[in-house]
Write a protein that holds these residues in place. Structure first.
Motif, PDB file in Angstrom:
ATOM      1  N   GLU A  56      33.688  -5.940  15.576  1.00  6.80           N
ATOM      2  CA  GLU A  56      34.727  -6.743  16.469  1.00  6.80           C
ATOM      3  C   GLU A  56      34.616  -5.796  17.810  1.00  6.80           C
ATOM      4  O   GLU A  56      34.707  -6.742  18.956  1.00  6.80           O
ATOM      5  CB  GLU A  56      36.005  -6.790  15.873  1.00  6.80           C
ATOM      6  CG  GLU A  56      36.798  -8.155  16.556  1.00  6.80           C
ATOM      7  CD  GLU A  56      36.102  -9.362  16.499  1.00  6.80           C
ATOM      8  OE1 GLU A  56      36.364 -10.220  17.413  1.00  6.80           O
ATOM      9  OE2 GLU A  56      35.636  -9.688  15.466  1.00  6.80           O
TER      10      GLU A  56
ATOM     11  N   ALA B 298      41.136  -7.516  18.964  1.00  4.63           N
ATOM     12  CA  ALA B 298      40.256  -7.224  18.081  1.00  4.63           C
ATOM     13  C   ALA B 298      40.803  -7.222  16.676  1.00  4.63           C
ATOM     14  O   ALA B 298      40.312  -7.447  15.572  1.00  4.63           O
ATOM     15  CB  ALA B 298      39.627  -5.937  18.506  1.00  4.63           C
TER      16      ALA B 298
ATOM     17  N   VAL C 126      40.509  -9.209  13.107  1.00  6.66           N
ATOM     18  CA  VAL C 126      40.015  -8.663  11.994  1.00  6.66           C
ATOM     19  C   VAL C 126      40.958  -8.930  10.933  1.00  6.66           C
ATOM     20  O   VAL C 126      40.654  -9.359   9.494  1.00  6.66           O
ATOM     21  CB  VAL C 126      39.625  -7.112  11.934  1.00  6.66           C
ATOM     22  CG1 VAL C 126      39.335  -6.679  10.586  1.00  6.66           C
ATOM     23  CG2 VAL C 126      38.461  -7.020  12.769  1.00  6.66           C
TER      24      VAL C 126
END
Length: 385
Positions: A318, A377, A381
């Motif tokens: 990511e 990020a 996730v």
């Protein structure tokens, strides 16, 4: 290298374009970084002039041998600065990798090995095949207890310790271990430490790889102090162990290290400040996160943190989408399916782990930009779980 064996064969470090220019977003310096232009130039010149077998007595052979000798001398001078002691060129050996250097070093010392549980997997594997090897555990920072190591060393032929752990950055008390065990030879893994922090005293042998200081891959050094009773396990013509000497690689390693030593103070201070910025930003910007390793006695350029409710590999991917290269898992295990033995030894959470290692020349702006994208990020996730 400052000392050139032949006119025009190498270029003075002070006159080369040796400014480090890591790619944008690179926060995985341990994974490698481009050679500085001056190092590439020195290697090209060495390859053009040092193509012959340095053992040969003809002119081309002598020229290659002189280049290799000059590289050994340059490394010795740089390490003398790093270690605060005089190291001679005859104590310097080149080889093709740190694991090989460690294997060559240990070949001269049959018998039990005392080492910490956070050494590299290559060194731990070498210990497994030696009888009566003792592995000493570490605390939550990843540091050994000197008394426990002293007890283990009592029955060991040699000890092995890192200057600092390359995964979490924690320094080891090698000075204290050496003082408590004056008769014990110590193999010191100086990976990521040379040119970053002052090296400790009391070691007998030292290993490190040239990539640590933005030198070429495939070149490592083994330093054996004169007073150590060690003989090369194989032929070591002109200080090269194993295979045909890589003259250009040796020159590149020496040139890159000399450049780093010229700037070590400034670079270390900048890296330390940037890691402090990261440490504060990560703790304030994320929930359910743990920053690992000693916050004070550490390498200046390495930071490791674990994010709960997230996969380390997914975080790497990511962040890569957002333009940042980081690492996850053990620093010495490429197979990401294996949990970090370092974090396990520390009793830390082994999932959701991210390791940052600032490359030489890393800009503070890169760190600031990373901190801006990290929360989104992590959120992305966690949303996929």
């Amino acid at each position: 290298m400052r000392d050139s064996p032949h006119p025009g064969s190498t270029t003075s470090v002070s006159s080369m374009a040796l400014i480090w220019h890591p790619p944008a977003g690179l926060l995985d310096g341990m994974g490698g970084q481009p050679l500085p232009p001056g190092v590439a130039t020195a290697m090209a010149a060495a390859a053009a002039q040092g193509w012959a077998d340095p053992r040969r007595l003809h002119h081309a052979g002598r020229q290659a041998g002189a280049l290799l000798d000059a590289a050994r001398s340059s490394i010795a001078n740089s390490l003398s600065l790093a270690a605060g002691m005089t190291i001679n060129s005859e104590e310097i050996y080149f080889t093709y990798g740190v694991a090989a250097a460690q294997a060559f070093a240990l070949d001269g010392y049959p018998g039990a090995l005392a080492l910490s549980s956070v050494e590299t997997t290559a060194l731990l594997d070498l210990g497994e095949v030696r009888p009566a090897t003792q592995i000493v555990g570490v605390d939550a920072y990843g540091r050994i207890d000197t008394e426990a190591f002293h007890r283990a060393a009592a029955s060991a032929a040699i000890g092995a310790l890192q200057v600092a752990n390359t995964e979490v950055g924690t320094c080891q008390p090698i000075d204290l271990v050496a003082a408590a065990n004056p008769e014990l030879p110590i193999l010191m893994d100086a990976s990521q430490a040379i040119g970053r922090i002052p090296l400790p005293q009391g070691w007998s042998m030292l290993t490190a790889g040239a990539r640590d200081w933005a030198g070429p891959a495939g070149v490592a050094i083994l330093v054996v102090r004169r007073e150590v009773r060690w003989l090369p396990p194989i032929n070591a013509d002109r200080g090269w162990l194993g295979g045909f000497p890589d003259i250009a690689g040796a020159v590149g390693a020496a040139t890159a290290l000399e450049a780093l030593m010229n700037e070590q103070g400034t670079l270390a201070q900048r890296a330390h400040a940037d890691i402090e910025l990261l440490r504060a930003g990560i703790v304030s910007g994320l929930t359910d996160v743990e920053v690992l390793g000693d916050p004070a006695w550490r390498l200046p350029h390495i930071l490791n943190f674990s994010v709960l409710y997230a996969s380390g590999e997914a975080l790497v991917t990511e962040l890569d989408k957002r333009g940042f290269a980081v690492a996850s898992g053990s620093a010495c295990v490429a197979d990401h399916a294996r949990p970090s033995h370092v974090l396990a030894a520390m009793g830390a959470y082994t999932g959701g782990n991210i390791r940052i290692s600032l490359p030489l020349g890393c800009a503070t702006e890169t760190v600031e930009s990373f901190l801006k994208v990290l929360p989104s990020a992590v959120a992305a996730v966690r949303a996929d779980i």
